[in-house]
Design an enzyme around this catalytic site. Structure first.
Site, mmCIF file in Angstrom:
data_model
loop_
_atom_site.group_PDB
_atom_site.id
_atom_site.type_symbol
_atom_site.label_atom_id
_atom_site.label_comp_id
_atom_site.label_asym_id
_atom_site.label_seq_id
_atom_site.Cartn_x
_atom_site.Cartn_y
_atom_site.Cartn_z
ATOM 1 N N SER A 186 0.843 -1.193 0.000
ATOM 2 C CA SER A 186 0.000 0.000 0.000
ATOM 3 C C SER A 186 0.876 1.241 0.000
ATOM 4 O O SER A 186 2.042 1.200 0.432
ATOM 5 C CB SER A 186 -0.890 0.014 1.250
ATOM 6 O OG SER A 186 -1.551 1.250 1.409
ATOM 7 N N TYR A 199 -2.167 -1.127 10.496
ATOM 8 C CA TYR A 199 -2.280 -1.463 9.076
ATOM 9 C C TYR A 199 -1.040 -1.008 8.297
ATOM 10 O O TYR A 199 -0.455 -1.782 7.532
ATOM 11 C CB TYR A 199 -3.529 -0.801 8.503
ATOM 12 C CG TYR A 199 -3.735 -0.991 7.019
ATOM 13 C CD1 TYR A 199 -4.291 -2.162 6.524
ATOM 14 C CD2 TYR A 199 -3.380 0.000 6.104
ATOM 15 C CE1 TYR A 199 -4.477 -2.346 5.159
ATOM 16 C CE2 TYR A 199 -3.569 -0.167 4.744
ATOM 17 C CZ TYR A 199 -4.119 -1.340 4.281
ATOM 18 O OH TYR A 199 -4.303 -1.515 2.921
#
Length: 294
Positions: A186, A199
């Site tokens: 990401s 995350y």
């Protein structure tokens, strides 16, 4: 007449409605429903005869990859949580409509025994395994580190990165020279948000894991790469991945002034799985709408 499309307006560019589902969420209940290339992706036999396992293949990026792979000639197994069965059945229909075999393997990657069994179940049903796409993810926004529970930290790390070790360990019994592993990292790996401490940390770990694994598996002729999405409109965002107040303008601060759609990543996953990427390993492919990935 030109067939060029303005990237500012090619996909939905308006504000999103605030909408909340409990995790895990169903894509089919979102407004607007994410575009995973169901009506637009056209294949050209880049993956003819390949056998693919995709985790998190029921919705979002995994769904877009599954549909694209099938239209490129691959048989596809997808993993998802049992609650997401409705979305998974839709993906199965799209795969079969492309004339390919679809295998559904529901289960929770946080459970080591299942994560390991998943690979063998998929390979048995598919008759082998050539491509492993590790895409499943957990994302829950927490504004204050004091409110970040040990359970959430553990669940996020187990789902996002630890399960990758388990699945790759089992997949080594099947992946041949010429095989490919593709993970999903990401932009959070490079630009961590204050409310995504757990995350973002897992995504940094995925980037490092993918590069290291590429070095380890290169002598076996197995390539490993990772895709780094930016703000993509998926079910992950509306079931706690973003604060509700951030939903209306989600993605609109990027250079292209909108959130991305899963369909916009499909071709990257196809390329990295195909022979066209025969000299590509250990790389991060960023699809971010303009955020820079070092």
């Amino acid at each position: 007449m030109s067939d060029l499309n303005n990237p500012l307006t090619k996909f939905y560019s308006g504000k999103f409605e605030k909408q909340r589902q409990e995790a895990p969420a169903l894509q089919r209940k979102m407004t607007p429903v994410p575009d995973c290339g169901e009506e637009s992706y056209t294949g050209s036999d880049k993956l003819s005869g390949r056998k693919v396992l995709i985790t998190g293949g029921d919705s979002g990026i995994g769904r877009a990859a599954a549909i694209a792979y099938a239209r490129e000639g691959a048989d596809v197994a997808i993993n998802y949580l049992p609650f997401e069965e409705e979305d998974a059945l839709e993906v199965k229909q799209w795969i079969e409509k492309a004339g390919r075999k679809a295998v559904l393997v529901p289960g929770d990657l946080k459970e080591e025994a299942f994560a390991r069994k998943l690979v063998h179940a998929a390979a048995e049903e598919l008759g082998g395994l050539d491509i492993l796409v590790l895409n499943a993810g957990m994302q829950q926004a927490v504004k204050d580190i004091k409110d970040l529970t040990t359970k959430q930290i553990t669940d996020t790390f187990t789902t996002n990165i630890i399960s990758m070790y388990w699945t790759v360990q089992e997949a080594m019994a099947y992946l041949p020279a010429g095989g490919s592993i593709i993970t999903t990292t990401s932009i959070q790996s490079e630009e961590p948000s204050a409310h995504l401490l757990d995350y973002a940390a897992t995504k940094g770990a995925i980037t490092a894991f993918s590069k290291g694994l590429a070095a380890q598996l290169a002598p076996k002729g197995i390539r490993v790469n990772t895709v780094a999405p930016g703000p993509i409109w998926t079910a992950l965002q509306i079931c706690g991945g973003q604060p509700q107040e951030a939903i209306p303008e989600f993605g609109q601060k990027e250079l292209l002034e909108r959130a991305g759609q899963p369909a916009e990543l499909a071709a990257v996953y196809v390329f990295l799985a195909s022979d066209q990427a025969s000299y590509v390993t250990g790389q991060v492919y960023a699809v971010t709408g303009g955020s820079f990935f070092a």
